[in-house]
Scaffold this active site. Structure first.
Site, mmCIF file in Angstrom:
data_model
loop_
_atom_site.group_PDB
_atom_site.id
_atom_site.type_symbol
_atom_site.label_atom_id
_atom_site.label_comp_id
_atom_site.label_asym_id
_atom_site.label_seq_id
_atom_site.Cartn_x
_atom_site.Cartn_y
_atom_site.Cartn_z
ATOM 1 N N GLY A 112 36.772 -45.832 94.139
ATOM 2 C CA GLY A 112 37.468 -47.099 94.355
ATOM 3 C C GLY A 112 37.174 -47.629 95.751
ATOM 4 N N GLY A 172 43.801 -44.069 95.702
ATOM 5 C CA GLY A 172 44.142 -45.020 96.757
ATOM 6 C C GLY A 172 45.137 -44.474 97.770
ATOM 7 N N GLU A 214 41.000 -38.665 86.913
ATOM 8 C CA GLU A 214 41.527 -39.330 88.109
ATOM 9 C C GLU A 214 43.017 -39.016 88.225
ATOM 10 O OE1 GLU A 214 39.041 -42.903 89.455
ATOM 11 O OE2 GLU A 214 40.394 -43.666 87.951
ATOM 12 N N SER A 221 40.374 -41.050 95.837
ATOM 13 C CA SER A 221 40.130 -40.874 97.268
ATOM 14 C C SER A 221 38.862 -40.084 97.577
ATOM 15 C CB SER A 221 41.356 -40.251 97.950
ATOM 16 O OG SER A 221 42.470 -41.123 97.829
ATOM 17 N N HIS A 231 42.062 -46.870 82.614
ATOM 18 C CA HIS A 231 42.307 -46.578 84.033
ATOM 19 C C HIS A 231 43.815 -46.460 84.247
ATOM 20 C CE1 HIS A 231 42.509 -46.958 88.363
ATOM 21 N NE2 HIS A 231 41.228 -46.637 88.394
ATOM 22 N N GLU A 253 45.700 -47.534 86.451
ATOM 23 C CA GLU A 253 46.365 -48.795 86.830
ATOM 24 C C GLU A 253 46.620 -49.650 85.595
ATOM 25 O OE1 GLU A 253 43.510 -49.880 89.852
ATOM 26 O OE2 GLU A 253 44.201 -48.169 91.043
ATOM 27 N N ASN A 255 34.098 -48.664 91.377
ATOM 28 C CA ASN A 255 35.085 -49.547 90.738
ATOM 29 C C ASN A 255 35.657 -50.441 91.832
ATOM 30 O OD1 ASN A 255 37.239 -50.765 89.488
ATOM 31 N ND2 ASN A 255 38.422 -48.878 89.150
ATOM 32 N N TRP A 256 35.207 -51.686 91.840
ATOM 33 C CA TRP A 256 35.633 -52.594 92.914
ATOM 34 C C TRP A 256 37.071 -53.071 92.721
ATOM 35 C CZ3 TRP A 256 30.801 -56.357 93.562
ATOM 36 C CH2 TRP A 256 29.722 -55.621 94.070
ATOM 37 N N LYS A 257 37.662 -52.799 91.584
ATOM 38 C CA LYS A 257 39.027 -53.272 91.276
ATOM 39 C C LYS A 257 39.109 -54.781 91.538
ATOM 40 C CE LYS A 257 40.716 -48.628 91.996
ATOM 41 N NZ LYS A 257 41.782 -47.729 92.401
#
Ligand code: 13P
Length: 265
Positions: free
Chosen positions: A238, A178, A172, A217, A100, A102, A14-16
């Site tokens: 991520g 992160g 997650e 992570s 997600h 976020e 997931n490149w965000k």
């Protein structure tokens, strides 16, 4: 007794909201030749929307699948700024992330909206990756299983067990995303086992087939231990997916034989 199945481990990057045309091309130039040699792991990448089609072209000769990070719950029409499931399918996406943390925390996506997006994705022929997980405060007050169960229930209520398991589940823990603080393999396995058992209470075979990924992570040096847990079927990555050699090492760690899970038969 344990059950085993022939499902492959799945690793999704997931490149965000990271990257540029040049950075993406350079990352894939380094990554693809390495991971093309790994046959017993399935890999997907989720770039930001503007890069989906160019990344699709770059992935064309590889077995790496394309995924999106989000979708609209609406089918089409006057929804400025939104992207529909059928558009994602049209440009070659196989996967789409749904719920997600976020999106839940920063963009007010609640369980009902997440369930609607999950159903919309499935109907368009995409594989939704349902993200679930607790915050640090929820873990500290012993609510992890309740939170995750409620997040699953919202989707179960909307689509039922048979359709839920057509998707992928990604556990997650929010506190591990992160932060560099990974759940220990035992902490992650305990929640994965809970998820699988909860699904098995409704349909044992469906639960055994369902892939449950861990995210938060995951790095080259902790991936193998996580992926060796019986109910962890791969990872949602991520930060480490932005570095070709780190991501390749994580995919390598997921190269395994048939997965065995913990459902008693
Ligand atoms: P990190 O691997 O950077 O912790 O991110 C995990 C994640 O949110 C993947 O969706």
């Amino acid at each position: 007794m344990q059950t085993s199945s022939n499902k492959k481990q799945l690793v999704i990057g997931n490149w965000k909201m990271n990257g540029s045309s040049a950075e993406n091309a350079s990352l894939l130039l380094s990554l693809l030749p390495v991971i093309s040699r790994f046959e017993s792991v399935e890999v997907a990448l989720c770039p930001p929307y503007p890069y989906l089609t160019t990344v699709a072209d770059l992935l064309d000769d590889s077995d790496v699948a394309l995924g999106a990070q989000n979708l609209s719950a609406q089918l089409s029409g006057a929804h400025t700024g939104e992207v529909s499931a059928s558009m994602l399918h049209d440009i070659g996406c196989r996967f789409v992330l749904v719920g997600h943390s976020e999106r839940r925390a920063l963009y007010a996506e609640d369980d009902d909206l997440v369930a609607k997006k999950f159903a919309t994705a499935l109907r368009a022929g995409l594989i939704p990756v349902l993200c679930v997980g607790e915050t640090l405060a929820q873990r500290q007050s012993g609510e992890t299983e309740v939170v995750v169960t409620n997040q699953l229930n919202a989707v179960l209520k909307a689509v039922g067990i048979q359709d839920l398991v057509k998707g992928v589940i990604a556990y997650e823990p929010v506190w591990a995303i992160g932060t560099g603080e990974t759940a220990t393999p035992e902490q992650a396995q305990a929640v994965h086992r809970h998820i699988r058992q909860y699904l098995a209470d409704q349909d044992r075979a469906a639960a055994a087939d369902c892939r449950i990924l861990y995210g938060g992570s995951v790095k080259a040096d902790n991936a193998e231990q996580l992926f060796n847990q019986p109910d962890i079927d791969g990872g949602l990555i991520g930060g480490a997916s932005l570095d070709a050699m780190s991501f390749a090492a994580i995919c390598w760690a997921a190269q395994t034989g048939p997965i065995t899970d913990s459902i008693a038969i």
